[in-house]
Design an enzyme around this catalytic site. Structure first.
Site, short mmCIF file in Angstrom:
data_model
loop_
_atom_site.label_atom_id
_atom_site.label_comp_id
_atom_site.label_asym_id
_atom_site.label_seq_id
_atom_site.Cartn_x
_atom_site.Cartn_y
_atom_site.Cartn_z
N GLY A 7 47.99 33.76 45.48
CA GLY A 7 47.72 34.41 46.77
C GLY A 7 47.89 35.92 46.76
O GLY A 7 47.16 36.63 47.44
N HIS A 56 38.86 33.06 38.95
CA HIS A 56 39.97 32.19 39.33
C HIS A 56 39.77 31.86 40.81
O HIS A 56 40.04 32.69 41.68
CB HIS A 56 41.29 32.94 39.07
CG HIS A 56 42.52 32.25 39.54
ND1 HIS A 56 43.73 32.88 39.63
CD2 HIS A 56 42.73 30.97 39.95
CE1 HIS A 56 44.64 32.03 40.08
NE2 HIS A 56 44.05 30.87 40.28
N HIS A 104 39.55 39.25 34.78
CA HIS A 104 39.98 38.17 35.68
C HIS A 104 39.64 38.52 37.12
O HIS A 104 40.05 39.57 37.63
CB HIS A 104 41.49 38.00 35.49
CG HIS A 104 42.10 36.84 36.20
ND1 HIS A 104 42.07 35.56 35.70
CD2 HIS A 104 42.78 36.76 37.37
CE1 HIS A 104 42.71 34.74 36.52
NE2 HIS A 104 43.14 35.45 37.55
N ASP A 113 40.04 37.33 40.97
CA ASP A 113 40.78 36.45 41.88
C ASP A 113 40.01 36.28 43.17
O ASP A 113 39.92 37.21 43.97
CB ASP A 113 42.16 37.06 42.15
CG ASP A 113 43.07 36.93 40.95
OD1 ASP A 113 43.27 35.80 40.49
OD2 ASP A 113 43.55 37.97 40.46
N SER A 122 43.66 41.45 35.90
CA SER A 122 43.17 41.04 37.23
C SER A 122 42.82 42.30 38.02
O SER A 122 43.60 43.24 38.08
CB SER A 122 44.26 40.28 37.97
OG SER A 122 43.99 40.30 39.35
N MET A 162 39.74 34.38 46.71
CA MET A 162 40.58 33.64 47.68
C MET A 162 39.83 33.45 48.98
O MET A 162 39.05 34.32 49.37
CB MET A 162 41.85 34.44 47.97
CG MET A 162 42.60 34.88 46.73
SD MET A 162 44.02 35.85 47.22
CE MET A 162 44.61 36.37 45.60
N MET A 201 40.67 30.42 44.12
CA MET A 201 41.77 29.92 44.96
C MET A 201 41.16 29.58 46.30
O MET A 201 41.38 30.26 47.31
CB MET A 201 42.85 31.00 45.07
CG MET A 201 43.63 31.19 43.78
SD MET A 201 44.52 32.75 43.72
CE MET A 201 43.25 33.78 43.01
N MET A 205 50.05 28.87 36.75
CA MET A 205 50.48 29.99 37.60
C MET A 205 51.98 30.24 37.41
O MET A 205 52.77 29.30 37.45
CB MET A 205 50.22 29.68 39.08
CG MET A 205 48.76 29.63 39.48
SD MET A 205 47.81 31.13 39.13
CE MET A 205 48.68 32.35 40.13
N GLY A 232 48.04 41.82 36.29
CA GLY A 232 47.57 42.52 37.47
C GLY A 232 48.28 43.84 37.63
O GLY A 232 47.91 44.85 37.01
N ASP A 245 49.24 33.23 34.57
CA ASP A 245 48.84 34.22 35.56
C ASP A 245 49.95 34.44 36.58
O ASP A 245 50.38 33.51 37.25
CB ASP A 245 47.57 33.67 36.25
CG ASP A 245 47.00 34.60 37.29
OD1 ASP A 245 47.50 35.73 37.43
OD2 ASP A 245 46.03 34.18 37.96
C1 DX5 Z 1 47.64 35.74 42.21
C2 DX5 Z 1 46.52 36.03 41.26
C3 DX5 Z 1 46.90 36.81 40.06
C4 DX5 Z 1 47.45 38.16 40.37
C5 DX5 Z 1 48.12 38.70 39.17
O1 DX5 Z 1 47.16 34.87 43.17
O2 DX5 Z 1 45.96 34.82 40.81
O3 DX5 Z 1 45.80 36.90 39.18
O4 DX5 Z 1 46.48 39.06 40.79
O5 DX5 Z 1 48.74 39.89 39.55
P1 DX5 Z 1 50.19 40.25 39.02
O6 DX5 Z 1 50.06 40.40 37.53
O7 DX5 Z 1 50.48 41.53 39.73
O8 DX5 Z 1 51.10 39.14 39.40
ZN ZN Z 2 44.50 34.94 39.13
#
Ligand code: DX5
Ligand code: ZN
Length: 214
Positions: A140, A63, A30, A32, A6, A34, A65, A135, A195, A173
């Site tokens: 977030g 992804h 990946h 993210d 990510s 939001m 959100m 998840m 991530g 994730d």
């Molecule tokens: C959280 C994201 C994840 C996140 C993963 O909302 O969807 O993809 O960035 O990061 P780590 O691996 O640090 O939890």
């Molecule tokens: Zn994600």
């Protein structure tokens, strides 16, 4: 194990450097996305995705959100994104329709769910979605602690996939790292997102490799 780092924890002042590193070593990238409404945070939008897409050679895994995820499918597809997932908390009874819509555009489609949504809620989409994004932290933020109950949820989902003889994949994730990836692999996970464990590491390529070998 397929690994999708990510970019949420990337160095945004030197994003190109992190994208090239991930692109060289990982299986997917990946993204993210939001909106500050479905989740209490805002990450990045289309100009950033376009920049990443312009140099990436590995498939981009968006992804979403966000509320009304279907609003953005076309634009993401135009930018060359190949995988798109959206949360069942946002899609509700429109989940099946959104899957068909995204398939029509040529996406591999994933249905995502937060840790407080019953895993049985997505059973209906096994065989319809290409992957289920389970998840292992609340969506977030990056850098949260892995929720161990996820392993049990994945096992239940895997049993349902096997029962149906479906080819739906499982992506996990949140808080994934080299010490919990083995348990995830044993439970039947196909793709992990990494991530902070990847981008916060001194040697990200070595962490990606360790996750891939699980
Ligand atoms: C959280 C994201 C994840 C996140 C993963 O909302 O969807 O993809 O960035 O990061 P780590 O691996 O640090 O939890
Ligand atoms: Zn994600």
């Amino acid at each position: 194990m397929l690994v999708a780092p990510s970019l949420l924890t990337a160095d945004f002042l030197h994003l190109e450097k992190d994208v090239r590193m991930v692109d060289e070593h990982a299986d997917l990238i990946h993204l993210d996305i939001m909106d500050g409404t479905l989740v209490p945070n805002i990450s990045f939008g289309f100009p950033v995705v376009a920049g990443i897409a312009s140099i990436a050679t590995k498939p981009l895994d968006a992804h979403l959100m966000v509320v009304n995820p279907d609003k953005w499918f076309e634009r993401l597809r135009e930018l060359g994104v190949q995988y798109v997932s959206f949360h069942i908390e946002a899609s509700g009874c429109k989940t099946g329709r959104f899957i068909r819509q995204a398939h029509k555009l040529g996406f591999k489609v994933g249905v995502a769910l937060d840790p407080d949504v019953k895993i049985e809620k997505v059973f209906k989409y096994v065989g319809k979605a290409d992957y289920i994004l389970v998840m292992s932290v609340f969506a977030g933020f990056g850098g949260q602690k892995f929720i161990y109950e996820t392993i049990d949820r994945v096992s239940k989902l895997k049993a349902e996939i096997t029962r149906k003889g479906a080819s739906t994949l499982i992506e996990v994730d949140g808080g994934v790292n080299p010490s919990n990836v083995k348990a995830l692999a044993e439970a039947g996970v196909d793709i992990v997102v990494g991530g902070s464990a990847v981008l916060g590491a001194e040697n990200p390529a070595a962490v990606i490799k360790a996750l891939q070998e699980a």
